[in-house]
Design a protein around this motif. Structure first.
Motif, PDB file in Angstrom:
ATOM      1  N   ARG A 167       0.832  -1.211   0.000  1.00 60.23           N
ATOM      2  CA  ARG A 167       0.000   0.000   0.000  1.00 60.23           C
ATOM      3  C   ARG A 167       0.861   1.254   0.000  1.00 60.23           C
ATOM      4  NH1 ARG A 167      -3.397  -2.477   4.524  1.00 60.23           N
ATOM      5  NH2 ARG A 167      -4.869  -3.824   3.401  1.00 60.23           N
ATOM      6  N   GLU A 168       0.521   2.178  -0.871  1.00 62.61           N
ATOM      7  CA  GLU A 168       1.180   3.491  -0.987  1.00 62.61           C
ATOM      8  C   GLU A 168       2.664   3.361  -1.330  1.00 62.61           C
ATOM      9  OE1 GLU A 168       0.422   5.808   2.473  1.00 62.61           O
ATOM     10  OE2 GLU A 168      -1.760   5.550   2.336  1.00 62.61           O
ATOM     11  N   ARG A 169       3.022   2.242  -1.949  1.00 58.16           N
ATOM     12  CA  ARG A 169       4.396   2.063  -2.423  1.00 58.16           C
ATOM     13  C   ARG A 169       4.330   1.556  -3.856  1.00 58.16           C
ATOM     14  NH1 ARG A 169       7.642   2.199   2.302  1.00 58.16           N
ATOM     15  NH2 ARG A 169       9.480   1.812   1.051  1.00 58.16           N
ATOM     16  N   GLY A 170       5.449   1.725  -4.572  1.00 56.63           N
ATOM     17  CA  GLY A 170       5.498   1.225  -5.941  1.00 56.63           C
ATOM     18  C   GLY A 170       5.287  -0.263  -6.021  1.00 56.63           C
ATOM     19  N   MET A 171       5.645  -0.950  -4.973  1.00 54.31           N
ATOM     20  CA  MET A 171       5.469  -2.393  -4.921  1.00 54.31           C
ATOM     21  C   MET A 171       4.019  -2.801  -5.152  1.00 54.31           C
ATOM     22  SD  MET A 171       6.095  -4.782  -1.571  1.00 54.31           S
ATOM     23  CE  MET A 171       4.946  -6.104  -1.214  1.00 54.31           C
ATOM     24  N   GLY A 172       3.079  -1.953  -4.714  1.00 56.09           N
ATOM     25  CA  GLY A 172       1.668  -2.285  -4.845  1.00 56.09           C
ATOM     26  C   GLY A 172       1.233  -2.490  -6.276  1.00 56.09           C
ATOM     27  N   GLU A 173       1.894  -1.809  -7.215  1.00 54.86           N
ATOM     28  CA  GLU A 173       1.567  -1.953  -8.631  1.00 54.86           C
ATOM     29  C   GLU A 173       2.247  -3.155  -9.265  1.00 54.86           C
ATOM     30  OE1 GLU A 173      -0.609   0.025 -10.227  1.00 54.86           O
ATOM     31  OE2 GLU A 173      -0.957   0.961  -8.269  1.00 54.86           O
ATOM     32  N   ALA A 174       3.215  -3.738  -8.568  1.00 59.04           N
ATOM     33  CA  ALA A 174       4.001  -4.831  -9.158  1.00 59.04           C
ATOM     34  C   ALA A 174       3.562  -6.202  -8.689  1.00 59.04           C
ATOM     35  CB  ALA A 174       5.487  -4.627  -8.840  1.00 59.04           C
ATOM     36  N   VAL A 175       2.778  -6.284  -7.601  1.00 57.86           N
ATOM     37  CA  VAL A 175       2.367  -7.583  -7.074  1.00 57.86           C
ATOM     38  C   VAL A 175       0.939  -7.882  -7.501  1.00 57.86           C
ATOM     39  CG1 VAL A 175       3.970  -7.529  -5.143  1.00 57.86           C
ATOM     40  CG2 VAL A 175       1.681  -6.549  -4.865  1.00 57.86           C
ATOM     41  N   HIS A 176       0.681  -9.140  -7.827  1.00 58.28           N
ATOM     42  CA  HIS A 176      -0.619  -9.527  -8.364  1.00 58.28           C
ATOM     43  C   HIS A 176      -1.015 -10.896  -7.830  1.00 58.28           C
ATOM     44  CE1 HIS A 176       0.012  -6.369 -11.457  1.00 58.28           C
ATOM     45  NE2 HIS A 176       1.257  -6.820 -11.468  1.00 58.28           N
ATOM     46  N   LEU A 177      -2.309 -11.084  -7.640  1.00 59.48           N
ATOM     47  CA  LEU A 177      -2.879 -12.383  -7.278  1.00 59.48           C
ATOM     48  C   LEU A 177      -3.913 -12.746  -8.332  1.00 59.48           C
ATOM     49  CD1 LEU A 177      -3.238 -14.745  -5.274  1.00 59.48           C
ATOM     50  CD2 LEU A 177      -4.960 -13.346  -4.093  1.00 59.48           C
ATOM     51  N   VAL A 178      -3.693 -13.860  -9.020  1.00 57.25           N
ATOM     52  CA  VAL A 178      -4.586 -14.280 -10.102  1.00 57.25           C
ATOM     53  C   VAL A 178      -4.967 -15.739  -9.904  1.00 57.25           C
ATOM     54  CG1 VAL A 178      -3.558 -12.619 -11.702  1.00 57.25           C
ATOM     55  CG2 VAL A 178      -2.691 -14.976 -11.629  1.00 57.25           C
ATOM     56  N   ASP A 179      -5.893 -16.195 -10.720  1.00 55.75           N
ATOM     57  CA  ASP A 179      -6.361 -17.566 -10.563  1.00 55.75           C
ATOM     58  C   ASP A 179      -5.861 -18.516 -11.634  1.00 55.75           C
ATOM     59  OD1 ASP A 179      -7.692 -18.789  -8.493  1.00 55.75           O
ATOM     60  OD2 ASP A 179      -9.592 -17.775  -8.887  1.00 55.75           O
ATOM     61  N   THR A 180      -5.358 -18.001 -12.754  1.00 55.38           N
ATOM     62  CA  THR A 180      -4.972 -18.889 -13.853  1.00 55.38           C
ATOM     63  C   THR A 180      -3.566 -18.574 -14.346  1.00 55.38           C
ATOM     64  OG1 THR A 180      -5.786 -17.465 -15.660  1.00 55.38           O
ATOM     65  CG2 THR A 180      -7.385 -18.928 -14.584  1.00 55.38           C
ATOM     66  N   ILE A 181      -2.950 -19.577 -14.952  1.00 56.35           N
ATOM     67  CA  ILE A 181      -1.617 -19.367 -15.521  1.00 56.35           C
ATOM     68  C   ILE A 181      -1.678 -18.449 -16.730  1.00 56.35           C
ATOM     69  CG2 ILE A 181      -0.685 -21.535 -14.655  1.00 56.35           C
ATOM     70  CD1 ILE A 181      -1.065 -22.619 -17.544  1.00 56.35           C
ATOM     71  N   ASP A 182      -2.798 -18.434 -17.432  1.00 52.79           N
ATOM     72  CA  ASP A 182      -2.932 -17.526 -18.581  1.00 52.79           C
ATOM     73  C   ASP A 182      -2.871 -16.077 -18.127  1.00 52.79           C
ATOM     74  OD1 ASP A 182      -3.150 -19.620 -20.373  1.00 52.79           O
ATOM     75  OD2 ASP A 182      -5.335 -19.668 -20.301  1.00 52.79           O
ATOM     76  N   GLU A 183      -3.530 -15.783 -17.016  1.00 55.58           N
ATOM     77  CA  GLU A 183      -3.465 -14.423 -16.470  1.00 55.58           C
ATOM     78  C   GLU A 183      -2.037 -14.080 -16.054  1.00 55.58           C
ATOM     79  OE1 GLU A 183      -7.339 -13.394 -13.993  1.00 55.58           O
ATOM     80  OE2 GLU A 183      -6.716 -15.475 -13.628  1.00 55.58           O
ATOM     81  N   ALA A 184      -1.356 -15.037 -15.441  1.00 60.64           N
ATOM     82  CA  ALA A 184       0.029 -14.806 -15.008  1.00 60.64           C
ATOM     83  C   ALA A 184       0.928 -14.531 -16.200  1.00 60.64           C
ATOM     84  CB  ALA A 184       0.536 -16.016 -14.224  1.00 60.64           C
ATOM     85  N   ALA A 185       0.801 -15.339 -17.243  1.00 59.22           N
ATOM     86  CA  ALA A 185       1.629 -15.149 -18.445  1.00 59.22           C
ATOM     87  C   ALA A 185       1.372 -13.773 -19.055  1.00 59.22           C
ATOM     88  CB  ALA A 185       1.337 -16.252 -19.446  1.00 59.22           C
ATOM     89  N   GLU A 186       0.114 -13.375 -19.119  1.00 63.04           N
ATOM     90  CA  GLU A 186      -0.223 -12.096 -19.719  1.00 63.04           C
ATOM     91  C   GLU A 186       0.384 -10.933 -18.928  1.00 63.04           C
ATOM     92  OE1 GLU A 186      -1.664  -9.053 -22.017  1.00 63.04           O
ATOM     93  OE2 GLU A 186      -1.535 -11.212 -22.477  1.00 63.04           O
ATOM     94  N   LEU A 187       0.348 -11.016 -17.619  1.00 55.68           N
ATOM     95  CA  LEU A 187       0.910  -9.943 -16.792  1.00 55.68           C
ATOM     96  C   LEU A 187       2.415  -9.801 -17.012  1.00 55.68           C
ATOM     97  CD1 LEU A 187      -1.028 -10.502 -13.449  1.00 55.68           C
ATOM     98  CD2 LEU A 187      -0.983  -8.381 -14.773  1.00 55.68           C
ATOM     99  N   VAL A 188       3.117 -10.935 -17.058  1.00 56.29           N
ATOM    100  CA  VAL A 188       4.566 -10.882 -17.248  1.00 56.29           C
ATOM    101  C   VAL A 188       4.919 -10.382 -18.653  1.00 56.29           C
ATOM    102  CG1 VAL A 188       6.675 -12.282 -17.420  1.00 56.29           C
ATOM    103  CG2 VAL A 188       5.058 -12.673 -15.547  1.00 56.29           C
ATOM    104  N   LEU A 189       4.254 -10.928 -19.648  1.00 54.98           N
ATOM    105  CA  LEU A 189       4.602 -10.569 -21.029  1.00 54.98           C
ATOM    106  C   LEU A 189       4.202  -9.131 -21.349  1.00 54.98           C
ATOM    107  CD1 LEU A 189       3.714 -13.888 -22.880  1.00 54.98           C
ATOM    108  CD2 LEU A 189       5.952 -13.076 -22.132  1.00 54.98           C
ATOM    109  N   SER A 190       3.071  -8.671 -20.837  1.00 62.81           N
ATOM    110  CA  SER A 190       2.643  -7.297 -21.111  1.00 62.81           C
ATOM    111  C   SER A 190       3.543  -6.280 -20.430  1.00 62.81           C
ATOM    112  CB  SER A 190       1.194  -7.102 -20.666  1.00 62.81           C
ATOM    113  OG  SER A 190       1.069  -7.261 -19.256  1.00 62.81           O
ATOM    114  N   SER A 191       4.189  -6.681 -19.333  1.00 59.55           N
ATOM    115  CA  SER A 191       5.088  -5.746 -18.632  1.00 59.55           C
ATOM    116  C   SER A 191       6.347  -5.468 -19.440  1.00 59.55           C
ATOM    117  CB  SER A 191       5.470  -6.312 -17.270  1.00 59.55           C
ATOM    118  OG  SER A 191       6.392  -7.399 -17.391  1.00 59.55           O
ATOM    119  N   ARG A 192       6.603  -6.275 -20.469  1.00 60.60           N
ATOM    120  CA  ARG A 192       7.807  -6.102 -21.262  1.00 60.60           C
ATOM    121  C   ARG A 192       7.568  -5.303 -22.533  1.00 60.60           C
ATOM    122  NH1 ARG A 192      11.951  -8.367 -19.804  1.00 60.60           N
ATOM    123  NH2 ARG A 192      12.851  -8.441 -21.903  1.00 60.60           N
ATOM    124  N   THR A 193       6.336  -4.920 -22.794  1.00 59.42           N
ATOM    125  CA  THR A 193       6.021  -4.174 -24.017  1.00 59.42           C
ATOM    126  C   THR A 193       6.089  -2.678 -23.773  1.00 59.42           C
ATOM    127  OG1 THR A 193       3.674  -4.286 -23.512  1.00 59.42           O
ATOM    128  CG2 THR A 193       4.581  -6.045 -24.879  1.00 59.42           C
TER     129      THR A 193
END
Length: 368
Positions: free
Chosen positions: A342-368
């Motif tokens: 909360r109130e730190r840059g870390m808050g935008e970098a951590v994620h909780l998801v339910d599927t591996i597809d969501e996880a892959a999308e978050l990692v790959l989109s962060s590189r574009t």
């Protein structure tokens, strides 16, 4: 460069005629260069790390100011190695003598015996070994982007979750990322397998062949034998891109976990602390955490520390936990992570998801 790790580089240094003082010769066979080395006296500060040399050359080098580091002739692994392990190397001799006589198993017992008897020399050799492996890992990865995939060792090969982890690893490697795991069984093996496979079809075929031996219990031999057969078939497939896709970073600290073989290179450590730090620090493209228990929780919180203390304008690679119920109820670490962010840059970098597809999308989109 003052580090010389190949016979070719040593030959070039000898031919150049520059002083040998200050060079570091790592894990080299010096017997073939003995005649020329015995004529050299410019050896002050030369460091010889392991390798092979005769007593005559050893005495000559020391007489002229070189430092020659010895090894333990009973060590089952080379403390001064200049390269990562390969799968067949760690399991050498298993077909004839069983797993307990492989270099992997013997290294674990060698290390435990040293702890039991407080053997300071072997403790020193273990530290040298781990530093040598770190150096080799850095050279092996180069500047390639690395994504870490964490998860527990208990995941069986015949499960949907194992297949999902394999698909995740394949997705990342196909996108040009190097997949690094803790190098053990379960989710780690699955991610390494998927990354190593060049196509979806090869992933599916490998999963089908592995399912018949779902776990390394009760037989490590059966578990590893099937995997080595599949590994040999995968690396025999012609591919245009020979880039590194899959790396395992296991540890002898967890002696009950045999290393998985689906890796271009294996960086195995005696120190779990050094291993964990190296694995997480090299995950420059992000970290995905699948279901796990104590060891995985340790990795989560170790990865959070640099995120928490990062500068406000620093770009942070994503940390993605997969499994809302698992990480918020069964192993409830998410509330702590969320509170710290909360109130730190870390808050935008951590994620909780339910599927591996969501996880892959978050990692790959962060590189574009």
């Amino acid at each position: 460069m003052n580090e010389i790790e190949t016979a070719r580089d040593l030959e070039a240094a000898l031919a150049h005629g520059s002083p040998l003082s200050g060079l570091r010769l790592q894990d080299l066979d010096l017997t073939r260069h003995e005649e020329r080395l015995l004529t050299r006296t410019d050896l002050e500060g030369l460091v010889v790390l392991g390798g092979r040399l005769s007593p005559t050359l050893d005495n000559h080098l020391r007489l002229h100011g070189a430092l020659v580091f010895p090894t333990d002739p009973h060590a089952p692994v080379n403390p001064y190695r200049a390269s990562l392990y390969q799968p067949h190397e760690l399991y050498a001799g298993m077909e004839n003598n069983g797993y307990e006589q492989t270099p992997d198993a013997l290294a674990y017992h060698w290390s435990r015996d040293a702890d039991a008897h407080h053997d300071v020399f072997i403790t020193l050799l273990r530290a040298i070994h781990d530093d040598s492996v770190s150096d080799a890992l850095t050279e092996f990865v180069g500047g390639a982007p690395v994504v870490g995939v964490m998860g527990g060792h208990a995941l069986t090969r015949d499960s949907e979750a194992y297949a999902g982890a394999a698909r995740l690893g394949h997705t990342f490697a196909s996108a040009g990322l190097v997949v690094a795991t803790g190098g053990g069984p379960g989710a780690m093996e699955a991610a390494n397998l998927g990354a190593l496979c060049p196509t979806d079809a090869v992933v599916s075929e490998a999963l089908g062949r592995l399912a018949g031996i779902p776990s390394f219990r009760p037989s490590i031999e059966d578990w590893a034998r099937r995997a080595l057969e599949i590994f040999d078939d995968i690396i025999a497939i012609p591919v245009q891109d020979s880039a590194v896709r899959s790396i395992g970073i296991p540890t002898w600290f967890y002696g009950h976990e045999p290393p998985n073989v689906f890796c271009n290179g294996i960086a195995k450590y005696f120190s779990n602390a050094v291993r964990e730090d190296g694995l997480l620090a090299r995950s420059t493209a992000g970290l995905v955490v699948l279901h796990g228990a104590a060891g995985t929780v340790q990795e989560i919180f170790q990865s959070i520390t640099p995120l928490y203390y990062a500068e406000a304008d620093q770009t942070l690679a994503p940390l993605v936990l997969v499994g809302v119920d698992h990480w918020s109820r069964e192993v409830p670490v998410w509330n702590t992570i969320e509170a710290l962010g909360r109130e730190r840059g870390m808050g935008e970098a951590v994620h909780l998801v339910d599927t591996i597809d969501e996880a892959a999308e978050l990692v790959l989109s962060s590189r574009t």
